[in-house]
Scaffold this active site. Structure first.
Site, PDB file in Angstrom:
ATOM      1  N   HIS A 195       0.825  -1.215   0.000  1.00  0.00           N
ATOM      2  CA  HIS A 195       0.000   0.000   0.000  1.00  0.00           C
ATOM      3  C   HIS A 195       0.855   1.260   0.000  1.00  0.00           C
ATOM      4  O   HIS A 195       2.044   1.240   0.353  1.00  0.00           O
ATOM      5  CB  HIS A 195      -0.924   0.001   1.223  1.00  0.00           C
ATOM      6  CG  HIS A 195      -0.164  -0.012   2.530  1.00  0.00           C
ATOM      7  ND1 HIS A 195       0.401   1.108   3.081  1.00  0.00           N
ATOM      8  CD2 HIS A 195       0.138  -1.036   3.365  1.00  0.00           C
ATOM      9  CE1 HIS A 195       1.012   0.804   4.214  1.00  0.00           C
ATOM     10  NE2 HIS A 195       0.872  -0.506   4.412  1.00  0.00           N
ATOM     11  N   GLU A 271      -2.402  -7.127   7.705  1.00  0.00           N
ATOM     12  CA  GLU A 271      -1.074  -7.074   8.315  1.00  0.00           C
ATOM     13  C   GLU A 271      -1.077  -7.783   9.674  1.00  0.00           C
ATOM     14  O   GLU A 271      -2.134  -8.036  10.265  1.00  0.00           O
ATOM     15  CB  GLU A 271      -0.640  -5.607   8.469  1.00  0.00           C
ATOM     16  CG  GLU A 271       0.730  -5.368   9.076  1.00  0.00           C
ATOM     17  CD  GLU A 271       1.875  -6.044   8.316  1.00  0.00           C
ATOM     18  OE1 GLU A 271       1.977  -7.290   8.403  1.00  0.00           O
ATOM     19  OE2 GLU A 271       2.672  -5.328   7.680  1.00  0.00           O
TER      20      GLU A 271
END
Length: 391
Positions: A195, A271
């Site tokens: 990202h 994550e």
């Protein structure tokens, strides 16, 4: 496994508007073999109308061969490619019904669009001119290629070679079977995108799935837009999957809008949960939790303080998501928008590297990596931490 076709299409008008015609060819992406051709003189029309009609004819020819196929359209018409990709609005009333007709041939998600220079579109250009020449003589253009067959005259032109590691691998064999000695079909390719930057990124703070779920910063959005442009130019992405966290969803949505695709959320791509370390720098964690940090660095089974997630646990869920995605997108190229740990874990597992290798890889914000998964269960690393698109 879905078949893959390349459709090259073109159209021309001698006068714009004037006598017009189109041409299209369906190619096998692995061999360059011409599977079908279509061309027609359409009377007086503009270049753009002829180009759209060429696109429609090419898509229909591909659908006649296999309506379930994945199709990569390549044209030298910037207008048609940008409009069909959804990046440009269709303002001319003559173009809207043609675009709608083209979109109706295959379901959404089965067709991608790529602009190519005119010199790489000679096959379709030749067919369009043959059709216009036939129309000038008062004749109908006749195909030289039976559906699903090969050219009856000259050998087919092979598609232009891919220009980077994000394109589909040319070899269809796993390295374990002798560098091309066995045909295992097209591999499933994961293009791994970290990202874009968040406010925590430049400060190098732990930012996992148990923290504040930060959004992209202004820099991060700019990075996502840059990578979207780079991926659109390459034209290889066929599907997008993203972590559920906001920084990934924002990145994926910006890319998806540019590519004309939808982004699908996969919970397994989130994550690591860093527990009590969320929002802290490495130095702050070392100062406050020295023993826990030392244990975490020494063993993949150790979890961060406060109920965090171990790397071993992350590896199990990431591997499960990997296997599900390979099955769902077999033989296709998928953009996987996720985080540092899942990307490093996928690379580690593909290489058969030990857990400590996670600490020996660098992954920049909005960087690209790529893995190819083969039919015999083997994988190869094709790219790691590519950032040239951000310069």
């Amino acid at each position: 496994m879905a078949r893959r076709f390349i459709v090259e299409a073109d159209g021309g008008s001698r006068g714009n508007p004037g006598p017009a015609g189109y041409g299209a060819a369906v190619l096998d992406p692995q061999t360059g073999e011409t599977l079908a051709e279509a061309a027609e003189y359409i009377g007086t029309a503009t270049n753009n109308v002829a180009e759209y009609k060429g696109l429609i004819a090419g898509l229909r020819a591909a659908s006649a061969l296999d309506p379930e196929a994945q199709v990569a359209v390549r044209m030298d018409s910037k207008l048609v490619i940008e409009q069909m990709s959804g990046r440009w609005k269709i303002k001319h009333p003559d173009m809207r019904p043609l675009a709608a007709e083209a979109k109706s041939v295959f379901p959404p998600g089965q067709v991608t669009y790529q602009w190519i220079p005119r010199e790489q579109n000679k096959h379709a250009d030749r067919l369009a001119n043959e059709a216009m020449d036939a129309g000038k003589r008062g004749e109908q253009w006749q195909p030289k290629v039976p559906p699903g067959g090969t050219l009856a005259t000259a050998a087919p032109e092979a598609p232009a070679p891919a220009d980077d590691a994000l394109a589909e691998p040319a070899a269809t064999a796993s390295p374990s079977v002798g560098w091309g000695s066995a045909d295992l079909g097209a591999p499933t390719t994961f293009v791994l995108l970290r990202h874009g930057e968040t406010p925590l990124t430049p400060e190098k703070r732990f930012s996992g799935s148990g923290g504040t779920d930060p959004v992209l910063s202004e820099i991060g959005r700019h990075q996502a837009e840059r990578v979207a442009s780079a991926l659109a130019a390459r034209g290889t992405i066929q599907a997008i999957v993203t972590s559920p966290l906001r920084r990934c969803r924002e990145t994926a949505d910006l890319v998806a809008a540019r590519l004309g695709l939808d982004a699908r959320v996969d919970e397994g791509l989130r994550e690591t949960d860093f527990g009590a370390w969320e929002g802290l720098t490495f130095a702050e964690v070392k100062e406050r939790y020295p023993d826990d940090l030392a244990a975490w660095l020494a063993s993949s089974k150790a979890a961060p303080t406060g109920g965090g997630e171990s790397f071993a646990a992350v590896a199990r869920r990431v591997a499960l998501s990997r296997d599900k995605l390979i099955a769902r997108y077999a033989g296709r190229t998928v953009l996987v928008v996720t985080h540092v740990t899942p990307i490093k874990t996928l690379v580690r597992l593909a290489l058969g590297a030990p857990p400590e290798s996670l600490f020996r890889m660098e992954l920049s914000a909005a960087s690209l990596s790529a893995l190819a998964y083969y039919g015999d269960g083997n994988a190869s690393l094709r790219l790691l931490n590519e950032t040239s698109h951000l310069r």
